[in-house]
Design a protein around this motif. Structure first.
Motif, mmCIF file in Angstrom:
data_model
loop_
_atom_site.group_PDB
_atom_site.id
_atom_site.type_symbol
_atom_site.label_atom_id
_atom_site.label_comp_id
_atom_site.label_asym_id
_atom_site.label_seq_id
_atom_site.Cartn_x
_atom_site.Cartn_y
_atom_site.Cartn_z
ATOM 1 N N ASP A 331 37.588 44.345 50.169
ATOM 2 C CA ASP A 331 38.363 43.587 51.160
ATOM 3 C C ASP A 331 37.467 43.029 52.257
ATOM 4 N N PHE A 332 36.414 43.780 52.624
ATOM 5 C CA PHE A 332 35.445 43.283 53.598
ATOM 6 C C PHE A 332 34.747 42.034 53.061
ATOM 7 N N VAL A 333 34.337 42.076 51.803
ATOM 8 C CA VAL A 333 33.709 40.907 51.177
ATOM 9 C C VAL A 333 34.666 39.720 51.212
ATOM 10 N N PHE A 334 35.914 39.967 50.880
ATOM 11 C CA PHE A 334 36.918 38.886 50.861
ATOM 12 C C PHE A 334 37.129 38.301 52.256
ATOM 13 N N MET A 335 37.212 39.151 53.268
ATOM 14 C CA MET A 335 37.422 38.645 54.623
ATOM 15 C C MET A 335 36.277 37.735 55.065
ATOM 16 N N CYS A 336 35.077 38.057 54.618
ATOM 17 C CA CYS A 336 33.925 37.241 55.012
ATOM 18 C C CYS A 336 33.979 35.846 54.412
ATOM 19 N N PHE A 337 34.745 35.656 53.335
ATOM 20 C CA PHE A 337 34.901 34.305 52.776
ATOM 21 C C PHE A 337 35.492 33.343 53.805
ATOM 22 N N SER A 370 50.181 49.583 56.550
ATOM 23 C CA SER A 370 51.535 49.031 56.446
ATOM 24 C C SER A 370 51.650 47.923 55.402
ATOM 25 N N LEU A 371 50.583 47.624 54.679
ATOM 26 C CA LEU A 371 50.586 46.462 53.777
ATOM 27 C C LEU A 371 51.071 46.782 52.365
ATOM 28 N N ASP A 372 51.208 48.033 52.018
ATOM 29 C CA ASP A 372 51.641 48.453 50.676
ATOM 30 C C ASP A 372 50.568 48.275 49.601
ATOM 31 N N ASP A 373 49.500 47.569 49.890
ATOM 32 C CA ASP A 373 48.415 47.422 48.927
ATOM 33 C C ASP A 373 47.199 46.847 49.656
ATOM 34 N N TYR A 374 46.059 46.922 49.004
ATOM 35 C CA TYR A 374 44.852 46.308 49.557
ATOM 36 C C TYR A 374 44.926 44.793 49.377
ATOM 37 N N LEU A 375 44.018 44.091 50.029
ATOM 38 C CA LEU A 375 44.014 42.630 49.927
ATOM 39 C C LEU A 375 43.564 42.164 48.552
ATOM 40 N N THR A 376 42.683 42.942 47.923
ATOM 41 C CA THR A 376 42.105 42.522 46.648
ATOM 42 C C THR A 376 42.070 43.697 45.678
ATOM 43 N N ASP A 377 41.837 43.367 44.412
ATOM 44 C CA ASP A 377 41.739 44.398 43.392
ATOM 45 C C ASP A 377 40.735 43.947 42.336
ATOM 46 N N CYS A 378 39.444 44.132 42.631
ATOM 47 C CA CYS A 378 38.352 43.822 41.710
ATOM 48 C C CYS A 378 38.445 42.404 41.141
ATOM 49 N N GLY A 379 38.613 41.453 42.023
ATOM 50 C CA GLY A 379 38.675 40.052 41.631
ATOM 51 C C GLY A 379 40.073 39.470 41.684
ATOM 52 N N ARG A 380 41.072 40.319 41.649
ATOM 53 C CA ARG A 380 42.449 39.860 41.784
ATOM 54 C C ARG A 380 42.804 39.790 43.263
ATOM 55 N N THR A 381 43.471 38.721 43.682
ATOM 56 C CA THR A 381 43.868 38.560 45.079
ATOM 57 C C THR A 381 45.342 38.914 45.224
ATOM 58 N N ASN A 382 45.633 39.892 46.072
ATOM 59 C CA ASN A 382 47.025 40.278 46.338
ATOM 60 C C ASN A 382 47.571 39.373 47.435
ATOM 61 N N LEU A 383 48.161 38.255 47.028
ATOM 62 C CA LEU A 383 48.499 37.199 47.975
ATOM 63 C C LEU A 383 49.614 37.597 48.938
ATOM 64 N N VAL A 577 44.094 28.184 48.997
ATOM 65 C CA VAL A 577 44.312 29.549 48.506
ATOM 66 C C VAL A 577 43.767 29.679 47.092
ATOM 67 N N GLU A 578 43.902 28.633 46.280
ATOM 68 C CA GLU A 578 43.245 28.643 44.976
ATOM 69 C C GLU A 578 41.744 28.861 45.142
ATOM 70 N N GLY A 579 41.183 28.202 46.142
ATOM 71 C CA GLY A 579 39.756 28.348 46.387
ATOM 72 C C GLY A 579 39.369 29.772 46.744
ATOM 73 N N LEU A 580 40.134 30.413 47.607
ATOM 74 C CA LEU A 580 39.851 31.805 47.960
ATOM 75 C C LEU A 580 39.906 32.697 46.715
ATOM 76 N N CYS A 581 40.906 32.466 45.875
ATOM 77 C CA CYS A 581 41.049 33.269 44.658
ATOM 78 C C CYS A 581 39.912 32.980 43.677
ATOM 79 N N TRP A 582 39.529 31.701 43.575
ATOM 80 C CA TRP A 582 38.433 31.316 42.678
ATOM 81 C C TRP A 582 37.133 32.008 43.095
#
Length: 858
Positions: A331-337, A370-383, A577-582
């Motif tokens: 999630d830290f890696v993702f936030m830095c995007f 409070s989010l019920d899940d992490y932001l990401t899951d090994c390449g999958r984005t929990n939008l 958002v497609e770009g973030l997921c890509w």
């Protein structure tokens, strides 16, 4: 990411991640520089595998920042060989070296490559015009003119897949591997294997390296304690290294030396670089090449910092969502995007210099339970979770922009005050020193002290375009800053005025070198002035000012009409958002689509990404993989016409780039816009080039690609990785010989499996494979390798297996070097707007803004 500021942020926030390398002075042995003691322990710790992002070596060796320009391509090869030798003496890998040259990139990256290369060509033309104007001015003044540059300036745009230059570069590196395996004492001692992935293998160098690591670690017999060392200067290597979830991963890079500590290659003095040398000495050694020291970035130590930073989550996570540090890292890696990457423009309200990473991390720690899940899951984005995260960032955008306006107004006032003080000082100098002399001194002070550095944060201050600097360095065999790693130079020190009148200059004949140096400095100053367009191109959008700043942004940047705004926001939300997921999939599982790209020059606001939770692009199966471009197709996509001939683009294709009625002519504008987008200098501008229409490009090029000459087909082919080893490597030798025998018997495609804990994959013979080869030297004066001790074969990775975000069982964790006291260190949070940004998000969350002590969380 390639964001220089990110690395500086890492160094300030987590200072223990950096350590200087120990570099022993080598000795000469049979014409080679080798370590003093070949049997000593590795001075910088033990490493098994060394990975080389070769473009980070090729660029500085072909157009160096701190030394004279190479005389020719052979000189460039020698520079690269010596640079590699130095890295091997420092790291001393025991198992494997992986050399990766950038191949054809995904379309998402090509847009950035295209902008860089077109802008580079434009700046080259600007410099040449300014140089000619300056010559005319000097001639009119009766001044001695410098010699015109001998030969042509090296066009760095040829460092692109498919060019003659990179084709010959690959041949030179193959020679280097054979020569060192056969003749170098250090290579003979270590006997590591080498994999070469050249420019004909698709994908960027660092991503080829990551794909190799991911596929190797997925094999059942993989050694989980493999010690990795990756060479490269880009900041995104830190994020890619974290994404591997390997227990022992380091990055080696050159130290960025402040200008005050640099050594001049002309006079040998310090405090200035050669482009600013005013020494009278004429006997300086122009051949001096500066060797920057190296430093090692320890990702295990960075992980220790992050563990402490996320520690309070351990007891706050609900039973339905267990704490998993490895997913927090992802999630830290993702936030830095959000603050910068090579594939998307950053969100307008987010900036590392404004504390946005600190802000996002504070927000993450507060709301994750409070989010019920992490932001990401090994390449999958929990939008759904990403949308909740973005709601908070969007909620403070208005205040972020208002704070930014206030800071800019304050800096402008300080800058105006400084200018007023300078004018007053100039008047004093004139009164003391005489009208004529005082006027000259005042002009000198204005040139030195009126830079725009005071307008920008220190990290962003720059007094020249790095590309102009690179051209100047080549033109005059002097050094200046370098564009490929566009970190701005340190702020110049303003000289205080002296009350003594300047001494009259002696009327003695100036040597050619002194004339060249003065001309170089005058040209540099003119180019500096052209870079600063803060007054000529003011920011008309003024984000945060007035009630309709968001509409102004979309109307001016995207040319959207009021009636179309709602539909447009839906389109750009989906695209971004497609770009973030890509990008996330690219970092964790490999390229999800070779054809996808973000079709805008600017990003939307965080608040306009709300609603992304309903999109489907977070799934790993969302993108269509497609096929990478062929090298010539990429050349036609990213190169400007002026670089086409030097790059070796066939004549018929070059005509498509130049003819007025070409069906592709709109891809190659003679002139194009630059948008400062609220910045001040042209090197910060958004390059407004049209995007390539891929179907049209491929359709028009199809018939021409079918008619390529044999040597052009070789450059346009899709290649394979090659593996090299010493003939005494029995396990590899046997497999190579079987693969080569099958190849020479005409059984193309027949492969031999190699699997010995340190290397997993398949081998196939090739025309240069097997053992005992004679290898011709590409450099006059360097001997051929008459009977190489090196064996080689084509190499194919094992079958793809999904990458997992977890540490492998059986690891030996590195000793703890970070503790809670390190997290409370006051100096750690200084700079980059960390505390103000954090307080802003805490206030938005209804918190009191006081930081929790890390001791309480442990």
């Amino acid at each position: 990411m390639g964001v220089p500021t990110f690395f500086r942020w890492i160094c300030v926030r987590y200072p223990k991640v950096i350590r200087d390398t120990i570099e022993r002075e080598p000795v000469e042995m049979d014409g080679r520089m080798v370590p003093v003691d070949l049997d000593e322990d590795a001075p910088n710790g033990d490493f098994d595998n060394l990975y080389l992002d070769m473009n980070g070596i090729i660029h500085p060796c072909c157009h160096p920042e701190d030394g004279p320009a190479p005389e020719d391509e052979e000189h460039m090869y020698e520079n690269i060989f010596l640079y590699l030798d130095r890295l091997f003496r420092i790291v001393r890998p025991k198992r494997l070296v992986y050399m990766a040259i950038d191949g054809v990139a995904p379309r998402a990256k090509m847009n950035q490559q295209r902008a860089r290369r077109f802008r580079a060509a434009q700046e080259r033309e600007e410099m040449e015009r300014e140089q000619e104007r300056l010559r005319q001015d000097w001639e009119a003044e009766g001044r001695t003119l410098p010699n015109r540059t001998a030969g042509k300036v090296f066009d760095s745009n040829v460092i692109t897949p498919g060019t003659n230059f990179l084709h010959k570069m690959s041949e030179a590196i193959r020679y280097y591997i054979h020569d060192r395996t056969t003749n170098d004492p250090l290579w003979q001692k270590l006997k590591f294997r080498v994999i070469l992935s050249d420019a004909n293998v698709p994908s960027e160098g660092e991503h080829k390296i990551m794909q190799y690591i991911r596929l190797q670690r997925a094999q059942p017999d993989y050694d989980p304690n493999t010690r990795h060392c990756l060479y490269g200067a880009d900041a995104d290597l830190i994020m890619l290294g974290l994404a591997t979830h390997e227990a022992h991963f380091s990055i080696i890079r050159e130290v960025v030396i402040p200008k005050s500590e640099k050594k001049c290659t002309l006079c040998g003095g310090t405090g200035h670089v050669a482009s600013e040398c005013t020494g009278e000495g004429d006997d300086a050694d122009d051949s001096i090449a500066i060797q920057k020291p190296f430093q090692i970035v320890s990702l295990p130590v960075l992980r220790q910092y992050l563990q402490l930073q996320f520690a309070e989550l351990v007891d706050r996570m609900p039973e339905t969502l267990l704490y998993d540090f490895e997913r927090c890292v992802d999630d830290f890696v993702f936030m830095c995007f959000f603050v910068g990457n090579d594939f998307l423009p950053h969100l307008p309200s987010l900036s590392i210099r404004d504390g946005s990473i600190d802000q996002m991390m504070a927000l993450y720690v507060e709301i994750l339970p409070s989010l019920d899940d992490y932001l990401t899951d090994c390449g999958r984005t929990n939008l759904a979770q990403v949308e909740q995260f973005l709601e908070y960032l969007g909620g403070i955008e208005d205040q972020v922009f208002k704070n930014r306006l206030e800071r800019e107004a304050k800096m402008r006032a300080e800058r105006q005050e400084e200018r007023s003080k300078e004018h007053a000082d100039e008047g004093n100098v004139g009164a003391e020193g005489g009208q004529g002399q005082g006027g000259q001194m005042g002009g000198d002070l204005a040139g030195e002290g009126s830079t725009a550095d005071s307008f920008l944060p220190k990290e962003e201050a720059s007094d020249t375009s790095a590309f102009h600097a690179q051209l100047l360095a080549q033109s005059f065999s002097m050094d200046f800053e370098n564009l490929e790693t566009p970190e701005p130079p340190a702020k110049r020190q303003r000289q205080e005025p002296t009350l003594e009148p300047p001494k009259p200059k002696e009327n003695k004949a100036k040597s050619g070198k002194v004339v060249d140096r003065e001309f170089h400095m005058a040209l540099r100053d003119r180019l500096n002035n052209r870079q600063d367009l803060g007054e000529a191109m003011p920011d008309t959008v003024r984000l945060g000012e007035g009630p309709h700043w968001k509409q102004r942004y979309y109307f001016e940047k995207f040319k959207v009409k009021q009636d179309d705004l709602v539909d447009f926001l839906q389109r750009i939300r989906k695209a971004y958002v497609e770009g973030l997921c890509w990008v996330l999939v690219y970092y964790y599982q490999g390229c999800p689509s070779w054809t996808w790209f973000y079709p805008y020059h600017y990003a939307p606001f965080a608040s306009d990404l709300i609603g992304c939770g309903n999109l489907k692009c977070g799934e790993l199966t969302y993108f269509q993989t497609g096929q990478p471009f062929q090298p010539f197709q990429q050349l036609m996509s990213v190169l400007p016409p002026v670089s086409a001939e030097e790059a070796g683009i066939p004549a018929a294709m070059r005509e498509l780039m130049k003819q007025a009625f070409s069906p592709l002519i709109d891809f190659y504008p003679v002139d194009f816009g630059l948008d400062l987008n609220g910045k001040r200098f042209t090197w910060q501008a958004v390059v407004l080039l049209p995007f390539i229409d891929e179907p049209r490009l491929l359709r028009i090029l199809g018939p021409l690609l079918a008619k390529l000459k044999p040597h052009e087909k070789i450059r346009n082919r899709r290649g394979n990785e090659l593996v090299f080893g010493h003939k005494q490597d029995k396990a590899l030798f046997h497999a190579v010989q079987l693969a080569q025998a099958a190849f020479e018997a005409g059984h193309a495609g027949l492969k031999q499996t190699v699997r010995d804990r340190y290397l997993f994959g398949a081998l196939e013979g090739w025309q240069g494979g097997g053992a005992n080869r004679e290898v011709t030297s590409p450099i006059e004066g360097l001997p051929d390798v008459e009977e190489s001790h090196c064996i080689s074969a084509q190499f194919t990775d094992p079958e793809g297996v999904p990458h997992t975000s977890k540490l492998l069982p059986g690891i030996s964790e590195q000793p703890l070097v970070v503790n809670a006291a390190d997290m409370d260190e006051g100096s750690r949070m200084k700079g980059f707007g960390g505390e103000p940004a954090r307080k802003l998000i805490m206030q938005a969350l209804g918190k009191d803004g006081r930081r929790k002590r890390y001791q309480e969380a442990m």
